[in-house]
Design a protein around this motif. Sequence first.
Motif, PDB file in Angstrom:
ATOM      1  N   ALA A  40       0.839  -1.208   0.000  1.00 50.30           N
ATOM      2  CA  ALA A  40       0.000   0.000   0.000  1.00 50.30           C
ATOM      3  C   ALA A  40       0.873   1.257   0.000  1.00 50.30           C
ATOM      4  O   ALA A  40       0.594   2.211  -0.741  1.00 50.30           O
ATOM      5  CB  ALA A  40      -0.912  -0.016   1.216  1.00 50.30           C
ATOM      6  N   SER A  41       1.964   1.224   0.815  1.00 50.08           N
ATOM      7  CA  SER A  41       2.854   2.398   0.883  1.00 50.08           C
ATOM      8  C   SER A  41       3.491   2.665  -0.468  1.00 50.08           C
ATOM      9  O   SER A  41       3.566   3.807  -0.926  1.00 50.08           O
ATOM     10  CB  SER A  41       3.970   2.178   1.901  1.00 50.08           C
ATOM     11  OG  SER A  41       3.454   1.794   3.104  1.00 50.08           O
ATOM     12  N   ILE A  42       3.940   1.560  -1.107  1.00 51.67           N
ATOM     13  CA  ILE A  42       4.590   1.710  -2.420  1.00 51.67           C
ATOM     14  C   ILE A  42       3.593   2.304  -3.417  1.00 51.67           C
ATOM     15  O   ILE A  42       3.919   3.225  -4.175  1.00 51.67           O
ATOM     16  CB  ILE A  42       5.101   0.326  -2.917  1.00 51.67           C
ATOM     17  CG1 ILE A  42       6.190  -0.207  -1.995  1.00 51.67           C
ATOM     18  CG2 ILE A  42       5.574   0.395  -4.364  1.00 51.67           C
ATOM     19  CD1 ILE A  42       7.581   0.305  -2.215  1.00 51.67           C
ATOM     20  N   LYS A  43       2.326   1.786  -3.358  1.00 49.51           N
ATOM     21  CA  LYS A  43       1.293   2.281  -4.273  1.00 49.51           C
ATOM     22  C   LYS A  43       1.066   3.763  -4.057  1.00 49.51           C
ATOM     23  O   LYS A  43       0.988   4.534  -5.017  1.00 49.51           O
ATOM     24  CB  LYS A  43      -0.018   1.514  -4.017  1.00 49.51           C
ATOM     25  CG  LYS A  43      -0.174   0.277  -4.874  1.00 49.51           C
ATOM     26  CD  LYS A  43      -1.541  -0.319  -4.641  1.00 49.51           C
ATOM     27  CE  LYS A  43      -1.678  -1.655  -5.314  1.00 49.51           C
ATOM     28  NZ  LYS A  43      -2.867  -2.358  -4.844  1.00 49.51           N
ATOM     29  N   ASP A  44       0.957   4.125  -2.760  1.00 53.30           N
ATOM     30  CA  ASP A  44       0.729   5.530  -2.420  1.00 53.30           C
ATOM     31  C   ASP A  44       1.846   6.413  -2.966  1.00 53.30           C
ATOM     32  O   ASP A  44       1.604   7.482  -3.518  1.00 53.30           O
ATOM     33  CB  ASP A  44       0.652   5.705  -0.893  1.00 53.30           C
ATOM     34  CG  ASP A  44      -0.700   5.252  -0.374  1.00 53.30           C
ATOM     35  OD1 ASP A  44      -1.568   4.951  -1.230  1.00 53.30           O
ATOM     36  OD2 ASP A  44      -0.874   5.174   0.856  1.00 53.30           O
ATOM     37  N   MET A  45       3.068   5.893  -2.779  1.00 52.89           N
ATOM     38  CA  MET A  45       4.215   6.679  -3.213  1.00 52.89           C
ATOM     39  C   MET A  45       4.233   6.826  -4.730  1.00 52.89           C
ATOM     40  O   MET A  45       4.528   7.892  -5.260  1.00 52.89           O
ATOM     41  CB  MET A  45       5.521   6.027  -2.747  1.00 52.89           C
ATOM     42  CG  MET A  45       5.938   6.474  -1.367  1.00 52.89           C
ATOM     43  SD  MET A  45       7.193   5.429  -0.709  1.00 52.89           S
ATOM     44  CE  MET A  45       8.495   5.692  -1.858  1.00 52.89           C
ATOM     45  N   LEU A  46       3.874   5.724  -5.416  1.00 51.59           N
ATOM     46  CA  LEU A  46       3.897   5.750  -6.879  1.00 51.59           C
ATOM     47  C   LEU A  46       2.792   6.662  -7.427  1.00 51.59           C
ATOM     48  O   LEU A  46       2.986   7.364  -8.409  1.00 51.59           O
ATOM     49  CB  LEU A  46       3.761   4.332  -7.439  1.00 51.59           C
ATOM     50  CG  LEU A  46       4.980   3.432  -7.238  1.00 51.59           C
ATOM     51  CD1 LEU A  46       4.710   2.042  -7.769  1.00 51.59           C
ATOM     52  CD2 LEU A  46       6.207   4.036  -7.940  1.00 51.59           C
ATOM     53  N   SER A  47       1.631   6.602  -6.760  1.00 47.99           N
ATOM     54  CA  SER A  47       0.517   7.426  -7.253  1.00 47.99           C
ATOM     55  C   SER A  47       0.651   8.869  -6.788  1.00 47.99           C
ATOM     56  O   SER A  47      -0.159   9.710  -7.133  1.00 47.99           O
ATOM     57  CB  SER A  47      -0.813   6.827  -6.793  1.00 47.99           C
ATOM     58  OG  SER A  47      -0.850   6.838  -5.381  1.00 47.99           O
ATOM     59  N   GLY A  48       1.649   9.119  -5.951  1.00 45.32           N
ATOM     60  CA  GLY A  48       1.921  10.487  -5.534  1.00 45.32           C
ATOM     61  C   GLY A  48       1.061  10.976  -4.392  1.00 45.32           C
ATOM     62  O   GLY A  48       1.035  12.164  -4.077  1.00 45.32           O
TER      63      GLY A  48
END
Lengths: 668, 362
Positions: free
Chosen positions: A538-546
């Motif tokens: 989830a953190s990686i997704k958040d980071m990727l989606s900005g």
Amino acid sequence: MAILGLLGVYLVREVGSSLLVAAALIATLSFAVKRRPERLKSIWNLAAILLFLFFALDYMLFSQNLMGSAIRFLTILAATKLFDLKSARDYLVFYSLVFFQIIAAAASSTSPLFLLIISIFIICSIWAMIIFNIKGELESRYTDTRTLPPNLFSPSFLLTTVALTAFSIIITFALFFIIPRVGIGLMQNRDLTALKVSGFSDSIRLGDLGAVKRDTAVVMRVELPAGLPENEALYFRGQTLDRYSSTGWEATTRKKRKISKKSTDRFVLGRLTEIGSSMIEQNITLEPLETDVIFGASRLMVIDGGFQELWTNESGGVYLPNIPYSRVKYTAISSVDAKVKEAKDSGIDYLETSELSADVMKLAKRITRERFLSEQEKAEKIKRYLRENYSYTLSPDKGAGATPLDDFLFFTKEGYCEQFATAYAALLRGAGIRARIVTGFLQGEWNKYGGYLLIRQQDAHSWVEANIDGYWRRLDATPSIGLVGFTRTSTLSMYLDSLGFKWRRYIVKYSLSDQLSVARSVESQTNRLSASVRNFIASIKDMLSGKKSFSQSSLFRKSSPALALLILITIIWALFIKYGRGREDSEEKKERPRFYRTMEKTLKKIGLERRSSETATEFARRSGISNVRDITEAFESVRYGHRELTKIEMRKIEESLKALKSSAGQSA
Amino acid sequence: MIIRPVINVPLPWLTILFARIYGARRGKPQEKRDVKYLFPRTLKVTKLGKWYIAILLLIGIAAINTENNLLYLIVGMLLSLIIISGIMSESTLRGLKVKRTLPGQIFAGREFLARIEIRNTKKVLPSFSFALRELSVPGLDSNDSYVLKLKNGEKVTRHNNLIFNKRAVVTLRGLMITTSFPFSLFIKGKREKADLTLTVYPRLCPAPIKELERLNSLNRIAHTKENTTAKGDGIDLHSLKKYVPGDDSRRIDWKSSARSRVLLTKEFEREEEIRVVIDFDNTTEDSTAGEEYFEHCVSLAAGLACHLIERGFYVGLKTREARFECKSGKSHLFSLLDALALIEPDKTCTTSRRPSVRVTER
């Protein structure tokens, strides 16, 4: 191996040391005998039969103990087999005998030395079996081969087997913990020798405890989850005795009523309101003693130990229905308040003085003759009197008194806890205070390595309980010299004892409930890990989606287990790439470069496959595709010309492959 | 109390396993794989292994009965040794590459050597104590060869004796590398695929002496009658001539050249082409004895073909289905033997005649 077998047998109680020495001598002799005549085989067989008959007779006529006879037979048989080691099969027989010796040790011992034996056995057996295997193969193929060729095992191989041995020991323990304990315990070995202890039966004679005061055998180990109380020494209460006779004490009631069970395994003695801050929790492991008494610090309130039933009486003694013949393990919660209220209508006369001599009564009156003394003051005065006028010794002389008590009070004036307690109780009764004797143990030594109290026979103690102002209080007149242990255990012994205790706790007594708790903890760990992995993703997704920046995300705070897992997987993968298939792949690569394999894969999709009888050029010709011909040409120059392709050539091939793929995609 | 499975890893593996077995059973005929070799390794329990497992079970039962944890520990130890055995045998088999070379012609009933080159491609570990054997195919007997140790990166050559019992076109499927290393509890095998289709020629049965004498006399007559001066590719020397570039250098007669100090080459006489046809009437009798007799006839025909071609005859072959022109030379012999290797009794023939072999002159 022979030494290992003997070590194993050493753990077995039924085998005497003389037999071990004899077996060791035979084994040593066998190494000294160099010439092995051919007919020794038949002699050995005959000897084996004779030995078997001898030990069969030994079992039937003398020992009546199958295990003992069998182990003795095995020991001598293994020692004599050393004379007859020729073929690989002989060695196998010998290893099997040693193995059975170790099983015998497992079946009848709980010593932590077994861990050492089994570890060495694993190492030795791995080696022995490897050599047996190779010898056997050579023997079956070449009739004249007797010895292994030199330099057969290289240092790297030796290292690998050592690593494998370590790995095997790890697996052994992993399997040990995993194998489900569905045991039914039908044929449990209940043959542990019970320690003879005095002072915990219906009646004791004065002087009984003296015999055990020099014995250093361990009686119980008490773990204290809250640690050792600092201000007060613990008294492990056992049996209470209320009736005095001229020679000793008796208990008029022991098992009066069953204790009710409050939950599955929990017995509650006191009212729950009494359970307060002065409570102490203990995990007690009681060695098999020849008594049915359950011990606990001060006043037992709650007992949890999987017992079917427990009995008690008014004075708070707790008893098992029968004498146990194995270790008893239970958790107890005790009240360490110095005073306890008991029901009054117990029907026991704690003031009975009929058996006391007139001198004793007079002495009691004399000590407490002052007027208006409270019960508490009287008790204190008697205690002081005893401490000041009598000395402590473990070997009191015999005096001219009519009873042992008179002897102590008026003649020898020296004794140990038992005499002091008896005198104290008698004088208290003489002074009109209700009193009784309690036998039990002092707190013994604290083992800092294991975090438990080590209580030995020599910590056996007796003291007095007196009813002062309606409450039962513990009183102890024994001089302080009698309250400390006589022997100090060395650090090494303490360490070894804690090791043994852990061995018994986690290995010998490992049970289904332990397995369940392990399983639960594994479950919670995996849940935590999977939550952490989810969080990580989830953190990686958040980071990727900005949505969140790197500093805002909880990547390192919440996902550290997931990160650790990721790193571990990466390391394993890297190692696998480096050492696993690397070689085979490189061989494969040399024979068929990657671009050619890709081409083959692409062609396979459109139904073109190279036949086993076809050369690469023939296949290219059959395909009729110009790109395939180009790639094949490059392949042949790499495969047979041993030439590295230039960058330009590589680019060309890439283009050809691309074109091939697109046309294959279209036709598919 | 609810006990939930803590780890559910086995499920995907079970699915893959099921798919593999199901796929192998239900695959299209041409793709159908041998279920026996469905898994990359084969495993057989040895006698010692059976004892080991029996003892393991016994101690397991004893552990359950007595609830003695030290017995559980021994059970754990025995199981761990099985796992170690698996790992070590795998380390022996892994990375072994095999190359097999067979002789060009193989005859039924005649032992031949297969040259096997084994290479250990592992980076670090040597391979210990393994045997190599040809994967069994019908009609093949073979022994195995043994390698005690093969260091990493090294290769070694072994020879297996093979023998085929009957003529056929056989596909050798590969080699089986087996090892009982390290504990002799299990024999683990790895199949090294090396498909090779080869023709096993019939046994060579010597022709009846009378027939041979007749044929030999034919040959002699031919030689005596034909004492011509014509040059050709025979075996008898015709003359010596001066060497000119382009002549076969193998024909230079070095002794004479040395004597005369000029390079001289040998010229041979032309041989008379004696044309014979082996007439193989491949009818059949419907009985086992008939089958045996048929095989005997095939062997006889093959023996005759060999014998005659070796002696310079031009040999043809006539069967009910095929006819081969009279030719000489090794390649012709092999094509005849190929045909004889595959020949089947002609079951369309209505008259119940015994199969027969005759040699007729042309």
